[in-house]
Design a protein around this motif. Structure first.
Motif, short mmCIF file in Angstrom:
data_model
loop_
_atom_site.label_atom_id
_atom_site.label_comp_id
_atom_site.label_asym_id
_atom_site.label_seq_id
_atom_site.Cartn_x
_atom_site.Cartn_y
_atom_site.Cartn_z
N ASP A 185 -3.81 -5.60 -4.54
CA ASP A 185 -3.54 -4.19 -4.27
C ASP A 185 -4.47 -3.68 -3.18
O ASP A 185 -5.56 -4.23 -2.95
CB ASP A 185 -3.73 -3.36 -5.54
CG ASP A 185 -2.65 -3.65 -6.58
OD1 ASP A 185 -1.59 -4.18 -6.18
OD2 ASP A 185 -2.86 -3.34 -7.76
N GLY A 186 -4.06 -2.60 -2.54
CA GLY A 186 -4.86 -2.04 -1.47
C GLY A 186 -5.88 -1.02 -1.91
O GLY A 186 -6.52 -0.37 -1.07
N ASP A 187 -6.07 -0.86 -3.22
CA ASP A 187 -6.97 0.18 -3.72
C ASP A 187 -8.40 -0.30 -3.94
O ASP A 187 -9.27 0.46 -4.36
CB ASP A 187 -6.43 0.78 -5.02
CG ASP A 187 -6.21 -0.27 -6.10
OD1 ASP A 187 -6.63 -1.43 -5.92
OD2 ASP A 187 -5.57 0.06 -7.13
N ASP B 177 3.03 -1.02 4.34
CA ASP B 177 2.90 0.38 4.01
C ASP B 177 4.21 0.92 3.45
O ASP B 177 5.27 0.78 4.06
CB ASP B 177 2.51 1.18 5.25
CG ASP B 177 2.37 2.66 4.95
OD1 ASP B 177 1.58 3.00 4.06
OD2 ASP B 177 3.07 3.47 5.59
N CYS C 223 0.82 -1.22 0.00
CA CYS C 223 0.00 0.00 0.00
C CYS C 223 0.84 1.26 0.00
O CYS C 223 1.90 1.31 0.64
CB CYS C 223 -0.91 0.03 1.23
SG CYS C 223 -2.24 -1.16 1.21
N ILE D 65 -8.29 0.84 2.22
CA ILE D 65 -7.63 -0.35 2.77
C ILE D 65 -8.47 -1.06 3.81
O ILE D 65 -8.44 -2.30 3.91
CB ILE D 65 -6.24 0.03 3.34
CG1 ILE D 65 -5.47 -1.23 3.72
CG2 ILE D 65 -6.38 0.97 4.52
CD1 ILE D 65 -5.22 -2.18 2.58
N THR E 7 -3.22 5.24 6.20
CA THR E 7 -3.26 3.85 5.74
C THR E 7 -3.00 2.87 6.87
O THR E 7 -3.72 1.88 7.04
CB THR E 7 -2.24 3.63 4.60
OG1 THR E 7 -2.61 4.42 3.47
CG2 THR E 7 -2.20 2.17 4.20
N GLU F 158 -3.36 4.51 0.71
CA GLU F 158 -4.64 3.85 0.41
C GLU F 158 -5.56 3.89 1.62
O GLU F 158 -6.34 2.97 1.86
CB GLU F 158 -4.40 2.39 -0.02
CG GLU F 158 -3.53 2.21 -1.23
CD GLU F 158 -4.17 2.73 -2.51
OE1 GLU F 158 -5.31 3.22 -2.46
OE2 GLU F 158 -3.51 2.66 -3.56
#
Length: 316
Positions: free
Chosen positions: A93-95, A47, A20, A27, A54, A23
């Motif tokens: 992904d963290g999105d 992170d 991330c 998240i 985040t 995000e």
């Protein structure tokens, strides 16, 4: 989730890896969604120098939060693969753009077919890549990949993947940025690993969230990665193409001089003759270099294969 997967998962440690960068808007939901689909898994959020909340959001959702100070997704992936010891790894992904509901199916297929990687290929990625340039780039680079490394993948840039332990622990992770997915795909192609693809939905980012991709910059980096990996994996072909180009250029320059010499017995343009001779010599050097480096590449491939096989005892 099938009963068969439930039985096998009891003896398999599953790690969900979420790299991330800023995000904070998405998240928490991403962690909660994967927790719902894979309650037996440990979820790690790495992170990468975020300046927002985040880390707080990830902890609030129950994730194990760690940090990586070297910028770039490739650096985060290298750290995750080094730190985490598991039997099955799922990376997303963290999105929030990837569909967490497909995760059990991807893991199930990895287990049932004893695969090393399952890629969640993005449905309608060319239409939903947020920018026209990204969609065009995806299409272009996937075709380029298939011509250089083989037709194993249809979406080399997907960040939604499930890995076996032997893949993770044999993957060198040299790239530093978004080109890491390309390197993963090449690694699997080079070692001829068993892989599969499952089509998944690809959604839009959380409103207010900004994509980290830069069309021109990242395209150039990916192109450079293609060239470097092609040189490293197939040096004989890489340097052979350069040698042929130099030799053809030398012939084009030398033919008029040869015809003039046959007619008059004179060589009127010495600089051109010297240049043509130099090009032939360079072509010879490139040919020899390619042959030598091809032997080196074979040795490196054997070493990678040994690392891969050394971790196969956990693959059941």
């Amino acid at each position: 989730m099938s009963e068969n997967f439930q039985d096998k998962s009891n003896i398999r440690k599953i790690a969900v890896l979420l790299p991330c960068y800023n995000e904070g808007l998405s998240i928490r939901k991403v962690v909660e969604d994967f927790r719902k689909e894979l309650p037996e898994a440990t979820i790690y959020v790495y992170d990468n120098r975020s300046s927002d909340n985040t880390q707080d959001e990830a902890r609030a959702a129950g994730a194990v939060v760690r940090t990586e100070q070297w910028p770039g997704k490739g650096n985060v992936v290298r750290r995750m693969f080094s730190d985490i010891d598991a039997d099955i790894y799922l990376m997303a992904d963290g999105d929030g753009t990837y569909d967490s509901s497909v995760a059990p199916q991807m893991i199930q297929r990895l287990v049932d077919e004893n695969l090393d990687m399952v890629v969640g290929t993005r449905r309608n990625v060319y239409k939903n890549a947020h920018r026209m340039g990204h969609g065009l780039g995806n299409r272009l680079f996937n075709r380029m990949y298939r011509s250089l490394f083989g037709r194993l993948f249809n979406d080399i840039f997907s960040g939604y993947r499930v890995f076996s332990r032997r893949f993770v622990k044999s993957f060198p992770a040299i790239s530093s940025g978004f080109e890491i997915e390309t390197e993963m795909s090449v690694h699997a192609s080079q070692l001829r690993m068993p892989i599969a693809e499952i089509e998944t939905d690809y959604g839009a980012r959380q409103e207010g969230s900004v994509s980290k991709l830069r069309t021109v910059r990242d395209s150039l980096r990916i192109m450079f990665t293609f060239l470097i990996l092609f040189k490293e994996i197939r040096p004989a072909r890489f340097f052979g193409v350069l040698a042929i180009m130099l030799f053809v250029a030398a012939i084009v320059l030398a033919l008029p001089l040869l015809f003039t010499y046959l007619e008059t017995g004179l060589v009127p343009r010495f600089p051109t003759a010297i240049l043509a001779t130099g090009l032939v010599l360079m072509a010879g050097i490139f040919t020899i270099s390619g042959l030598i480096l091809d032997s080196v590449a074979r040795g490196r491939l054997e070493q990678k294969r040994m690392w891969y096989v050394a971790n196969s005892h956990t693959q059941k």
